[in-house]
Scaffold this active site. Structure first.
Site, PDB file in Angstrom:
ATOM      1  N   THR A 352       0.848  -1.187   0.000  1.00  0.00           N
ATOM      2  CA  THR A 352       0.000   0.000   0.000  1.00  0.00           C
ATOM      3  C   THR A 352       0.884   1.237   0.000  1.00  0.00           C
ATOM      4  OG1 THR A 352      -1.677  -1.172   1.311  1.00  0.00           O
ATOM      5  CG2 THR A 352      -1.787   1.214   1.353  1.00  0.00           C
ATOM      6  N   GLY A 434       0.461  -0.942   5.474  1.00  0.00           N
ATOM      7  CA  GLY A 434       0.980  -2.253   5.839  1.00  0.00           C
ATOM      8  C   GLY A 434      -0.074  -3.272   6.182  1.00  0.00           C
ATOM      9  N   GLY A 435      -1.168  -3.362   5.389  1.00  0.00           N
ATOM     10  CA  GLY A 435      -2.148  -4.425   5.558  1.00  0.00           C
ATOM     11  C   GLY A 435      -2.717  -4.513   6.957  1.00  0.00           C
TER      12      GLY A 435
END
Length: 531
Positions: A352, A434-435
Site C-alpha cells: 500500500t 501495511g495491511g
C-alpha cells in the site's frame, strides 16, 4: 491546537530522521512523489491538489504497492469540516457464489480476484470538489517519470523482485514490468511509455476514458478473452461514495476513521477499550502497557473478522459496536492475567501507499491507495500499463458471512486513512500502511503522540508491536527483554522480529498553532518535506 512546547523534541529511539517543520508539508512513501506534491503547492495548488499529484506520481514510481488499477480512501479537512471518501471498487455483477465453488479459498491472482478499481474515481471526485488547479495539471510529474524514466529506489526494487517471482506466469506483467525477464535493480532507470499514454488519456478526459471510454473497452475486451466476468456496466455504473467519518473520543482528542468496508473501525474499538483501562499513563514498552494494548487490539481484530464488510451487508452497524455499553463490556473482558484466544483468519494484504499533506491555509489530507498484494492480480492490460488490483481476495467463501463473495459488493479492506481532531479543530492527519498492521499502527501513533507527547517522528520511530491474524505477537527490536518475558508468562506467543515489513510504514502531519510538523517512517524510502 498543539503548541511547540506541548511536544517532546527528543528522539529517544533508533532513528535516521528529524521531524520536518513548515507551513506547507507533504509526506509520502517515495521522495519523487513528495516532490511532485510540493511542486503543485508552489504552483498555487492546495493540500488536496498536492495529495493527488503525489498519489498519481506514486502509481508510476512505486508500482509494487499501487497503481491506476488500485482502490483509494481519503479524509479531507477543507478548512471547515472533515469529509470522507470511499473509492473502493465493487465486485463484478456476475460474481455469484456458484462461480467460486471450484475454489477452497478466494483466489489471490487472476480475473477472479479483480474488482472495479476506484483510485481514478477518487482523483476525479476530490479534484472536482476541493481542488484549486485544473485536473490535467496534477499529472505533470507522473507523465514525465513514465515517459522519461525514474530511478528505481531501494525498497521498491526489493518488493518488485519479490512480486516478480510469483507473477511470471502473467505475460502482461512480464511485458510491462520486467526487463530481459527480471525486475529492475536499485538505481536502474525504468520507463513506462504505455502508462504515460494512459495517464494522458485519464487527465484529458477527467477520468472518463477509464470508466466509460477507450481504457474501459480495453479492460473489458481482455477480461472477456481471458475468462473474466467484468462487464462494461460494472465500470459505467461505478461511483465513489462520500461519507462521514466514524469517531471515538480518546482523552481530549477524537479519532476519525472511514466506516467499513475498511478496518478503521477496529482502531476506534481498541481506542475505546483503552480509554476505559488505566493504561494511558503507563510507561511505553512496559509489560502492562504492552499487554493491555495487545488485548484491546485482539478484541478489535476479532470484531473486524466477524462483522466488517460492505456496509450494505453488515449485520451489526458500526455505531452499535461503538456504543458505550458495548465498549464497557469489551474492556471488562481484559484482565492482567491471561492472553485472549485465536479468531478465524481472512486473507490479509500488505502492499500500500499512504500519504498526507497540509497547506498554509489549514487544509489537510489523509490519503491511501493500494493494489492489495504487490502488483495486485498479476493481470496487466495490454498496451496500457494498468495493473489490476486483487481486492476481491478480501472476500470470504464462508457461507452467510457478511463479507461472503457476491455481486456488486465491496470486499473487506485493510487500507485506512486516519485523522484526529480536538474540539472540532484538526490536529493530526496520519496513516500506517501495511495491511493488517494499519489499524494497529493507528492505535500506537495516537497513544504515543497524545498520551506521551512524542513528536511525530519519535512516535513513528518507536518500536512497534504487531498482532498477527493468528494472534501471534511480534515485537520490533527495541522492546526490553523484561517485557518479552513478562508477556510470555501471561500466555502471549511472543517473538522478537527484525522483519521491518511486519511493522508498516507511517506518514504523519501534526498541526501546530502556526504551521505543521511532519514525519516519514524510516522503515520506508519516503520523506516528509515542506516550505
Amino acid at each position: 491546537m498543539v503548541h511547540y512546547d506541548d511536544l517532546s523534541w527528543d528522539l529517544p529511539y533508533r532513528s535516521r530522521r528529524d521531524p520536518v517543520l513548515a507551513k506547507n508539508i507533504v509526506a509520502t512513501s517515495q521522495p519523487l512523489a513528495t516532490q511532485a506534491g510540493l511542486e503543485i503547492l508552489r504552483q498555487g495548488g492546495n493540500a488536496i491538489d498536492a495529495a493527488l499529484a503525489a498519489a498519481i506520481t506514486l502509481t508510476v514510481v512505486e508500482p509494487s504497492s499501487n497503481g491506476i488499477g488500485s482502490d483509494a480512501f481519503a479524509l479531507v479537512w477543507d478548512g471547515n469540516e472533515l469529509t470522507g471518501l470511499n473509492a473502493s471498487g465493487r465486485s463484478p455483477r456476475r460474481w455469484h457464489r456458484e462461480h467460486f465453488q471450484k475454489y477452497a479459498t478466494m483466489p489471490m491472482t487472476g480475473w477472479d480476484s479483480i474488482t472495479v478499481p476506484g483510485a481514478v474515481s477518487a482523483w476525479v471526485a476530490l479534484s472536482e470538489r476541493f481542488g484549486a488547479l485544473p485536473f490535467q495539471q496534477l499529472f505533470q510529474s507522473a507523465i514525465q517519470y513514465a515517459e522519461n524514466g525514474f530511478h528505481v529506489a531501494r525498497r521498491t526494487a526489493y518488493h518488485w523482485a519479490r512480486a516478480a517471482a510469483h507473477l511470471k506466469q502473467f505475460d502482461g506483467f512480464c511485458e510491462h514490468f520486467l526487463q530481459n525477464g527480471r525486475a529492475p535493480q536499485v538505481g536502474e532507470l525504468f520507463t513506462r511509455p504505455d502508462l504515460a499514454q494512459t495517464l494522458e488519456l485519464i487527465a484529458e478526459t477527467n477520468g472518463e476514458a477509464f470508466y466509460r471510454g477507450i481504457l474501459c473497452d480495453r479492460i473489458i475486451q481482455q477480461s472477456e478473452s481471458e475468462g473474466g466476468l467484468l462487464e462494461r456496466r460494472d465500470f459505467e455504473e461505478y461511483e465513489p461514495t462520500w461519507c462521514d467519518s466514524l469517531v471515538q473520543s480518546y482523552g481530549e482528542v477524537t479519532a476519525h476513521e472511514i466506516p467499513p468496508n475498511g478496518q478503521g473501525l477496529a482502531a476506534l474499538l481498541a481506542l475505546g477499550i483503552l480509554e476505559r483501562l488505566p493504561t494511558r499513563n503507563l510507561e511505553p514498552l512496559s509489560p502492562l502497557w504492552t499487554h493491555r494494548q495487545l488485548e484491546a487490539m485482539k478484541i478489535a481484530i476479532r470484531s473486524s473478522f466477524k462483522y466488517f464488510a460492505d456496509p450494505d451487508h453488515m449485520i451489526v452497524s458500526p455505531l452499535q459496536l461503538l456504543e458505550d455499553s458495548v465498549l464497557d463490556q469489551l474492556a471488562a473482558q481484559i484482565t492482567d492475567g491471561q492472553a485472549a484466544a485465536v479468531p478465524s483468519v481472512p486473507n490479509i494484504g500488505g502492499d500500500t501507499v499512504y500519504l498526507t499533506t497540509g497547506d498554509a491555509d489549514g487544509k489537510m489530507v489523509s490519503f491511501i491507495q493500494s493494489n492489495f498484494h504487490g502488483f495486485g492480480s498479476g493481470v496487466v492490460i495490454r498496451g496500457t500499463g494498468i495493473a489490476m488490483q486483487n481486492r476481491g481476495a478480501g472476500f470470504t467463501l464462508e457461507s452467510n458471512h457478511a463479507n461472503e463473495v457476491g455481486p456488486a459488493k465491496r470486499p473487506f479492506h485493510t487500507i485506512i486513512p486516519g485523522f484526529v481532531t480536538r474540539e472540532g479543530i484538526p490536529e493530526l492527519a496520519f496513516g500506517v500502511m501495511g495491511g493488517h498492521m494499519q489499524h494497529q499502527g493507528h492505535v500506537q501513533m495516537i497513544s504515543r503522540i497524545f498520551d506521551h507527547n512524542e513528536n511525530p517522528q519519535a512516535a513513528s520511530d518507536a518500536p512497534r508491536w504487531y498482532v498477527s491474524p493468528n494472534f501471534e505477537i511480534f515485537l520490533e527490536q527495541g522492546f526490553p527483554n523484561s517485557t518479552v518475558e513478562a508477556l510470555r508468562k501471561l500466555g502471549h506467543k511472543v517473538e522478537l522480529s527484525h522483519d521491518i515489513d511486519l511493522f508498516g510504514g507511517a506518514q504523519l502531519i501534526l498541526r501546530l498553532d502556526d504551521g505543521y510538523v511532519g514525519a516519514s517512517d524510516h522503515r520506508k524510502e519516503g520523506i516528509a518535506a515542506g516550505f
